[in-house]
Design a protein around this motif. Structure first.
Motif, short mmCIF file in Angstrom:
data_model
loop_
_atom_site.label_atom_id
_atom_site.label_comp_id
_atom_site.label_asym_id
_atom_site.label_seq_id
_atom_site.Cartn_x
_atom_site.Cartn_y
_atom_site.Cartn_z
N THR A 32 0.85 -1.42 -0.16
CA THR A 32 0.01 0.20 -0.17
C THR A 32 0.87 1.23 -0.06
OG1 THR A 32 -0.30 -0.23 2.40
CG2 THR A 32 -1.96 -1.08 1.10
N HIS A 64 0.75 -5.09 12.15
CA HIS A 64 1.09 -6.04 11.02
C HIS A 64 1.52 -7.32 11.26
CE1 HIS A 64 1.38 -2.02 9.66
NE2 HIS A 64 1.15 -2.59 8.49
N SER A 140 1.94 4.67 8.63
CA SER A 140 2.57 4.87 7.39
C SER A 140 4.02 5.84 7.60
CB SER A 140 1.70 5.81 6.24
OG SER A 140 1.07 6.93 7.06
N SER A 178 -4.37 1.12 3.43
CA SER A 178 -5.21 -0.22 3.31
C SER A 178 -6.77 0.13 3.73
CB SER A 178 -4.85 -1.38 4.57
OG SER A 178 -4.66 -0.51 5.69
N ARG A 192 -11.89 3.78 6.79
CA ARG A 192 -11.19 4.15 5.70
C ARG A 192 -11.32 3.56 4.38
NH1 ARG A 192 -4.53 4.53 6.82
NH2 ARG A 192 -4.89 2.29 6.49
N GLY A 225 -7.51 8.47 13.41
CA GLY A 225 -6.82 9.24 12.58
C GLY A 225 -7.50 10.23 11.84
O1 TXA Z 1 -1.61 0.57 4.27
C1 TXA Z 1 -1.68 1.00 5.29
O2 TXA Z 1 -2.57 0.64 6.28
C2 TXA Z 1 -0.35 1.49 6.00
C3 TXA Z 1 0.62 0.35 5.86
C4 TXA Z 1 1.83 0.99 6.36
O3 TXA Z 1 0.25 -0.73 6.55
N1 TXA Z 1 -0.49 1.70 7.39
C5 TXA Z 1 -1.19 3.06 7.62
O4 TXA Z 1 -1.19 3.48 8.96
O5 TXA Z 1 -1.84 3.57 6.84
P1 TXA Z 1 -1.70 4.74 9.48
O6 TXA Z 1 -1.18 4.81 10.99
O7 TXA Z 1 -1.33 5.71 8.70
O8 TXA Z 1 -3.33 4.47 9.64
C6 TXA Z 1 -3.73 3.89 10.45
C7 TXA Z 1 -5.37 4.02 10.49
C8 TXA Z 1 -5.56 5.43 10.97
O9 TXA Z 1 -6.79 6.08 10.30
C9 TXA Z 1 -6.12 4.85 12.48
O10 TXA Z 1 -6.85 5.90 13.05
C10 TXA Z 1 -6.72 3.42 12.20
O11 TXA Z 1 -6.10 2.96 11.04
N2 TXA Z 1 -6.72 2.87 13.25
C11 TXA Z 1 -5.82 2.16 13.96
N3 TXA Z 1 -6.17 1.38 14.97
C12 TXA Z 1 -7.46 1.78 15.10
C13 TXA Z 1 -8.42 1.18 16.06
N4 TXA Z 1 -8.31 0.59 17.01
N5 TXA Z 1 -9.82 1.69 15.87
C14 TXA Z 1 -10.23 2.45 14.66
N6 TXA Z 1 -9.19 2.95 13.67
C15 TXA Z 1 -8.14 2.45 14.03
#
Ligand code: TXA
Ligand code: MG
Length: 327
Positions: A32, A64, A140, A178, A192, A225
């Motif tokens: 991604t 992951h 990310s 993702s 998302r 996020g």
């Molecule tokens: O493709 C991807 O998902 C990339 C690659 C590196 O795997 N990672 C990514 O992580 O985009 P990040 O941290 O930029 O985005 C994570 C998203 C955020 O919108 C966050 O709020 C949501 O996932 N998220 C994480 N844990 C959550 C939870 N327990 N409940 C609801 N949303 C969550």
């Protein structure tokens, strides 16, 4: 901090795994976008990620894992529906939010009792996960607020000197993050949008799927996020909404005015017949505008009836800070 640039040989990836196991943080490719990882059980290492990104620590990370079977280590239970989605879409760009197990420290989930998990569909990421044999928490690999990093050069630009190592690999295959789906409620809910589309999820589950992505600035956002500034290039982005012909006239005249005032203007228009390509290049384009010192980006809307268009529009809206002009 000196940042080691690693290649993609087995030895390189083993070295990256060693750095992680020793409490370091490493940026690595996924299908991604690039991620910046730490061993999910290592609170001190996870804290370093927040620091490196300049990210608020209540914004939770995705955990992951290298194999679907490892999901039992990080979640309390896997529902039937979650199991079906894992079987169909893992490894791949689908993140599932489930009740977290006690193994997962609060710092990873921003204090939530849920955790977001996925098995990435990229060889290098999978190998890294298999060599560490532990879950890796990874957001990310961009500075907080900046467009996600889809190539090594983006990661290097944002994180050189801030992480222990970067794995230098090819550009990300997909180019947006993702799809995040909350599996903890009665109805699976897309938080998302991404390359795995709501209709594909519905097809597998043979049931309705909710989509709650437009909620920004709510008191308690579903996907934490969402409440932060996102994906922003240096330029101010304005989205023009309305009948295409009127939008074109308005963009052309605004562009002329801005240029006359000495600004540098970029126009973003998306080819609806090649949305996967447009999605892949979106973050890259934002970063190119920065390099060209563009001050204003004037953007056409994307047709959100198309599910991939919806995902692209989600990123564009966030990047603009929801700055929309109705024409
Ligand atoms: O493709 C991807 O998902 C990339 C690659 C590196 O795997 N990672 C990514 O992580 O985009 P990040 O941290 O930029 O985005 C994570 C998203 C955020 O919108 C966050 O709020 C949501 O996932 N998220 C994480 N844990 C959550 C939870 N327990 N409940 C609801 N949303 C969550
Ligand atoms: Mg991000």
């Amino acid at each position: 901090m000196d940042t080691k640039i690693l290649g993609t040989t087995v030895d390189n990836i083993k070295e990256a795994a060693d750095i992680l196991r020793a409490g370091g943080i490493v940026a690595f490719p996924t299908e991604t976008v690039y991620g910046i990882g730490a061993i999910a059980y290592d609170e001190a290492a996870v804290a370093k990620i927040y620091q490196a990104k300049g990210r608020p620590s209540d914004n939770p990370m995705i955990v992951h894992i290298g194999e679907t079977s490892q999901v039992r280590d990080v979640v309390r239970e896997v529902s039937g529906d979650a199991g079906k989605l894992m079987n169909r879409f893992w490894p791949g760009p689908l993140t599932l939010v489930m009740k977290k197990s006690y193994n997962v420290p609060d710092i990873v989930t921003g204090g939530l009792d849920t955790v977001a998990v996925r098995v990435p569909g990229n060889d290098i990421a999978r190998k890294l996960l298999l060599y560490t044999s532990l879950p890796i928490a990874a957001p990310s690999a961009n500075l907080s607020g900046k467009p996600s990093a889809t190539s090594f050069s983006h990661v290097f630009h944002d994180l050189n000197g801030r992480v222990d190592a970067i794995i230098k690999a090819d550009d990300s295959k997909l180019g947006i993050e993702s799809t995040v789906v909350d599996m903890t409620g009665r109805t699976p809910t897309v938080l998302r949008p991404g390359m795995i589309l709501p209709s594909q999820i519905s097809d597998v589950l043979k049931s309705m799927v909710d989509v709650k992505c437009d909620t920004v600035d709510t008191e308690s956002p579903l996907s934490p996020g969402l409440k932060y500034k996102h994906y922003s290039p240096k330029a101010k982005i304005t989205i023009y909404k309305g009948p295409e012909s009127l939008v074109k006239v308005k963009i052309d005249s605004d562009k002329k005015d801005l240029i006359q005032k000495g600004h540098r203007v970029g126009v973003m228009r998306f080819d609806e017949s090649m949305l996967a390509f447009e999605v892949k290049n979106f973050f890259k384009r934002l970063r190119e505008y920065d390099e060209m010192k563009v001050t204003h980006i004037l953007a056409y809307t994307v047709n959100t009836n198309d599910e991939l268009g919806f995902a692209l529009m989600d990123r564009l809206l966030k990047a603009s800070g929801y700055n929309i002009v109705e024409v």
